[in-house]
Write a protein that holds these residues in place. Structure first.
Motif, PDB file in Angstrom:
ATOM      1  N   GLN A  52     -50.308  71.144   4.325  1.00  0.00           N
ATOM      2  CA  GLN A  52     -49.395  70.586   3.329  1.00  0.00           C
ATOM      3  C   GLN A  52     -48.273  71.583   3.051  1.00  0.00           C
ATOM      4  OE1 GLN A  52     -49.518  67.481   1.967  1.00  0.00           O
ATOM      5  NE2 GLN A  52     -51.165  67.159   3.439  1.00  0.00           N
ATOM      6  N   PRO A  53     -47.089  71.091   2.684  1.00  0.00           N
ATOM      7  CA  PRO A  53     -45.978  72.008   2.390  1.00  0.00           C
ATOM      8  C   PRO A  53     -46.187  72.760   1.079  1.00  0.00           C
ATOM      9  CG  PRO A  53     -45.315  69.726   2.054  1.00  0.00           C
ATOM     10  CD  PRO A  53     -46.698  69.695   2.604  1.00  0.00           C
ATOM     11  N   HIS A  54     -45.504  73.906   0.970  1.00  0.00           N
ATOM     12  CA  HIS A  54     -45.549  74.676  -0.276  1.00  0.00           C
ATOM     13  C   HIS A  54     -44.915  73.865  -1.414  1.00  0.00           C
ATOM     14  CE1 HIS A  54     -45.941  78.290   2.427  1.00  0.00           C
ATOM     15  NE2 HIS A  54     -46.832  78.550   1.494  1.00  0.00           N
ATOM     16  N   PRO A  55     -45.373  74.081  -2.653  1.00  0.00           N
ATOM     17  CA  PRO A  55     -44.806  73.350  -3.798  1.00  0.00           C
ATOM     18  C   PRO A  55     -43.290  73.516  -3.935  1.00  0.00           C
ATOM     19  CG  PRO A  55     -46.819  74.470  -4.451  1.00  0.00           C
ATOM     20  CD  PRO A  55     -46.502  74.925  -3.049  1.00  0.00           C
ATOM     21  N   GLN A  56     -42.755  74.697  -3.640  1.00  0.00           N
ATOM     22  CA  GLN A  56     -41.307  74.908  -3.732  1.00  0.00           C
ATOM     23  C   GLN A  56     -40.555  74.011  -2.754  1.00  0.00           C
ATOM     24  OE1 GLN A  56     -43.643  77.247  -3.316  1.00  0.00           O
ATOM     25  NE2 GLN A  56     -43.131  79.142  -4.350  1.00  0.00           N
ATOM     26  N   ARG A  57     -41.152  73.786  -1.582  1.00  0.00           N
ATOM     27  CA  ARG A  57     -40.524  72.927  -0.582  1.00  0.00           C
ATOM     28  C   ARG A  57     -40.514  71.476  -1.048  1.00  0.00           C
ATOM     29  NH1 ARG A  57     -42.183  73.094   5.803  1.00  0.00           N
ATOM     30  NH2 ARG A  57     -40.157  72.448   6.607  1.00  0.00           N
ATOM     31  N   VAL A  58     -41.614  71.051  -1.642  1.00  0.00           N
ATOM     32  CA  VAL A  58     -41.699  69.684  -2.161  1.00  0.00           C
ATOM     33  C   VAL A  58     -40.683  69.491  -3.283  1.00  0.00           C
ATOM     34  CG1 VAL A  58     -43.202  67.964  -3.229  1.00  0.00           C
ATOM     35  CG2 VAL A  58     -44.120  69.486  -1.476  1.00  0.00           C
ATOM     36  N   SER A  59     -40.537  70.505  -4.124  1.00  0.00           N
ATOM     37  CA  SER A  59     -39.561  70.437  -5.208  1.00  0.00           C
ATOM     38  C   SER A  59     -38.137  70.355  -4.660  1.00  0.00           C
ATOM     39  CB  SER A  59     -39.721  71.663  -6.118  1.00  0.00           C
ATOM     40  OG  SER A  59     -38.873  71.579  -7.222  1.00  0.00           O
ATOM     41  N   ASP A  60     -37.819  71.166  -3.654  1.00  0.00           N
ATOM     42  CA  ASP A  60     -36.488  71.120  -3.035  1.00  0.00           C
ATOM     43  C   ASP A  60     -36.226  69.755  -2.405  1.00  0.00           C
ATOM     44  OD1 ASP A  60     -35.908  73.687  -3.785  1.00  0.00           O
ATOM     45  OD2 ASP A  60     -35.747  74.476  -1.747  1.00  0.00           O
ATOM     46  N   TRP A  61     -37.238  69.203  -1.735  1.00  0.00           N
ATOM     47  CA  TRP A  61     -37.104  67.885  -1.114  1.00  0.00           C
ATOM     48  C   TRP A  61     -36.810  66.819  -2.171  1.00  0.00           C
ATOM     49  CZ3 TRP A  61     -40.960  64.086  -2.013  1.00  0.00           C
ATOM     50  CH2 TRP A  61     -40.699  62.880  -1.385  1.00  0.00           C
ATOM     51  N   ALA A  62     -37.565  66.836  -3.271  1.00  0.00           N
ATOM     52  CA  ALA A  62     -37.348  65.848  -4.334  1.00  0.00           C
ATOM     53  C   ALA A  62     -35.945  66.010  -4.931  1.00  0.00           C
ATOM     54  CB  ALA A  62     -38.411  65.988  -5.417  1.00  0.00           C
ATOM     55  N   ARG A  63     -35.498  67.252  -5.115  1.00  0.00           N
ATOM     56  CA  ARG A  63     -34.162  67.507  -5.674  1.00  0.00           C
ATOM     57  C   ARG A  63     -33.076  66.962  -4.759  1.00  0.00           C
ATOM     58  NH1 ARG A  63     -31.008  71.261  -4.296  1.00  0.00           N
ATOM     59  NH2 ARG A  63     -32.616  72.677  -3.551  1.00  0.00           N
ATOM     60  N   THR A  64     -33.217  67.126  -3.447  1.00  0.00           N
ATOM     61  CA  THR A  64     -32.181  66.665  -2.526  1.00  0.00           C
ATOM     62  C   THR A  64     -32.263  65.169  -2.239  1.00  0.00           C
ATOM     63  OG1 THR A  64     -33.523  67.201  -0.595  1.00  0.00           O
ATOM     64  CG2 THR A  64     -32.012  68.902  -1.374  1.00  0.00           C
ATOM     65  N   THR A  65     -33.418  64.558  -2.499  1.00  0.00           N
ATOM     66  CA  THR A  65     -33.638  63.159  -2.135  1.00  0.00           C
ATOM     67  C   THR A  65     -33.338  62.177  -3.256  1.00  0.00           C
ATOM     68  OG1 THR A  65     -35.371  63.866  -0.619  1.00  0.00           O
ATOM     69  CG2 THR A  65     -35.366  61.558  -1.233  1.00  0.00           C
ATOM     70  N   ALA A  66     -33.671  62.530  -4.489  1.00  0.00           N
ATOM     71  CA  ALA A  66     -33.633  61.544  -5.570  1.00  0.00           C
ATOM     72  C   ALA A  66     -32.880  62.035  -6.798  1.00  0.00           C
ATOM     73  CB  ALA A  66     -35.064  61.194  -5.975  1.00  0.00           C
ATOM     74  N   CYS A  67     -32.342  61.079  -7.528  1.00  0.00           N
ATOM     75  CA  CYS A  67     -31.788  61.346  -8.860  1.00  0.00           C
ATOM     76  C   CYS A  67     -32.969  61.490  -9.819  1.00  0.00           C
ATOM     77  CB  CYS A  67     -30.903  60.192  -9.317  1.00  0.00           C
ATOM     78  SG  CYS A  67     -29.482  59.911  -8.270  1.00  0.00           S
ATOM     79  N   CYS A  68     -32.788  62.207 -10.891  1.00  0.00           N
ATOM     80  CA  CYS A  68     -33.877  62.404 -11.843  1.00  0.00           C
ATOM     81  C   CYS A  68     -33.771  61.416 -13.000  1.00  0.00           C
ATOM     82  CB  CYS A  68     -33.880  63.823 -12.389  1.00  0.00           C
ATOM     83  SG  CYS A  68     -35.269  64.125 -13.512  1.00  0.00           S
ATOM     84  N   PRO A  69     -34.785  60.552 -13.173  1.00  0.00           N
ATOM     85  CA  PRO A  69     -34.756  59.623 -14.296  1.00  0.00           C
ATOM     86  C   PRO A  69     -34.985  60.307 -15.653  1.00  0.00           C
ATOM     87  CG  PRO A  69     -36.605  59.121 -12.812  1.00  0.00           C
ATOM     88  CD  PRO A  69     -35.903  60.308 -12.277  1.00  0.00           C
ATOM     89  N   GLU A  70     -35.524  61.521 -15.627  1.00  0.00           N
ATOM     90  CA  GLU A  70     -35.822  62.245 -16.863  1.00  0.00           C
ATOM     91  C   GLU A  70     -34.561  62.873 -17.465  1.00  0.00           C
ATOM     92  OE1 GLU A  70     -38.589  63.750 -19.725  1.00  0.00           O
ATOM     93  OE2 GLU A  70     -39.043  62.474 -18.026  1.00  0.00           O
ATOM     94  N   CYS A  71     -33.821  63.637 -16.660  1.00  0.00           N
ATOM     95  CA  CYS A  71     -32.645  64.335 -17.192  1.00  0.00           C
ATOM     96  C   CYS A  71     -31.326  63.774 -16.664  1.00  0.00           C
ATOM     97  CB  CYS A  71     -32.746  65.835 -16.923  1.00  0.00           C
ATOM     98  SG  CYS A  71     -32.814  66.296 -15.186  1.00  0.00           S
ATOM     99  N   GLN A  72     -31.408  62.697 -15.880  1.00  0.00           N
ATOM    100  CA  GLN A  72     -30.231  61.939 -15.438  1.00  0.00           C
ATOM    101  C   GLN A  72     -29.270  62.732 -14.551  1.00  0.00           C
ATOM    102  OE1 GLN A  72     -30.040  58.563 -16.211  1.00  0.00           O
ATOM    103  NE2 GLN A  72     -32.087  58.971 -16.974  1.00  0.00           N
ATOM    104  N   VAL A  73     -29.787  63.633 -13.704  1.00  0.00           N
ATOM    105  CA  VAL A  73     -28.905  64.349 -12.784  1.00  0.00           C
ATOM    106  C   VAL A  73     -28.897  63.653 -11.424  1.00  0.00           C
ATOM    107  CG1 VAL A  73     -29.112  66.592 -13.908  1.00  0.00           C
ATOM    108  CG2 VAL A  73     -30.718  65.978 -12.104  1.00  0.00           C
ATOM    109  N   GLU A  74     -27.806  63.855 -10.692  1.00  0.00           N
ATOM    110  CA  GLU A  74     -27.641  63.265  -9.356  1.00  0.00           C
ATOM    111  C   GLU A  74     -28.521  63.984  -8.341  1.00  0.00           C
ATOM    112  OE1 GLU A  74     -25.172  60.921  -8.319  1.00  0.00           O
ATOM    113  OE2 GLU A  74     -24.765  60.507 -10.425  1.00  0.00           O
ATOM    114  N   ALA A  75     -28.742  63.347  -7.194  1.00  0.00           N
ATOM    115  CA  ALA A  75     -29.465  63.991  -6.097  1.00  0.00           C
ATOM    116  C   ALA A  75     -28.724  65.264  -5.699  1.00  0.00           C
ATOM    117  CB  ALA A  75     -29.576  63.041  -4.918  1.00  0.00           C
ATOM    118  N   GLY A  76     -29.464  66.334  -5.525  1.00  0.00           N
ATOM    119  CA  GLY A  76     -28.878  67.622  -5.170  1.00  0.00           C
ATOM    120  C   GLY A  76     -28.728  68.560  -6.350  1.00  0.00           C
ATOM    121  N   ALA A  77     -28.595  68.017  -7.566  1.00  0.00           N
ATOM    122  CA  ALA A  77     -28.443  68.858  -8.764  1.00  0.00           C
ATOM    123  C   ALA A  77     -29.821  69.235  -9.304  1.00  0.00           C
ATOM    124  CB  ALA A  77     -27.657  68.111  -9.832  1.00  0.00           C
TER     125      ALA A  77
END
Length: 101
Positions: free
Chosen positions: A51-76
């Motif tokens: 399985q990938p490291h947690p930091q990698r999963v976090s980076d993937w989620a940041r680059t893939t999706a907008c955040c419904p919690e804090c309303q930032v765009e993908a990549g931010a």
């Protein structure tokens, strides 16, 4: 006795194996330095991890999706009341997984 070269992997099998990987493997790992589409490794022994490291999963989620919690765009990066977070919100992980499903 010399080792014979292995047969090339058929494209169908290569695509099947790539589809079975965690989608976070599509980005490089900031923890161990694994390149995109390569497995994470233990830095001490070089052993590949299933399985990938947690930091990698976090980076993937940041680059893939907008955040419904804090309303930032993908990549931010996610934030809590203006203060940047090291990881992303749990809802952003869910959003990224739904995007890839």
């Amino acid at each position: 006795m010399p080792r014979r070269p292995a047969a090339p992997m058929p494209d169908e099998l290569r695509h099947f194996l790539r589809a079975q990987q965690h989608p976070a493997r599509s980005v490089p790992c900031p923890h161990c330095g694994a390149h995109a589409h390569r497995p994470c490794v233990l830095r001490s022994s070089g052993r590949q991890l299933p399985q990938p490291h947690p930091q990698r999963v976090s980076d993937w989620a940041r680059t893939t999706a907008c955040c419904p919690e804090c309303q930032v765009e993908a990549g931010a990066p996610c934030h809590d009341e203006g203060k940047a977070r090291v990881t992303v919100h749990a809802r952003r992980y869910q959003e990224a997984e739904e995007t890839c499903a």
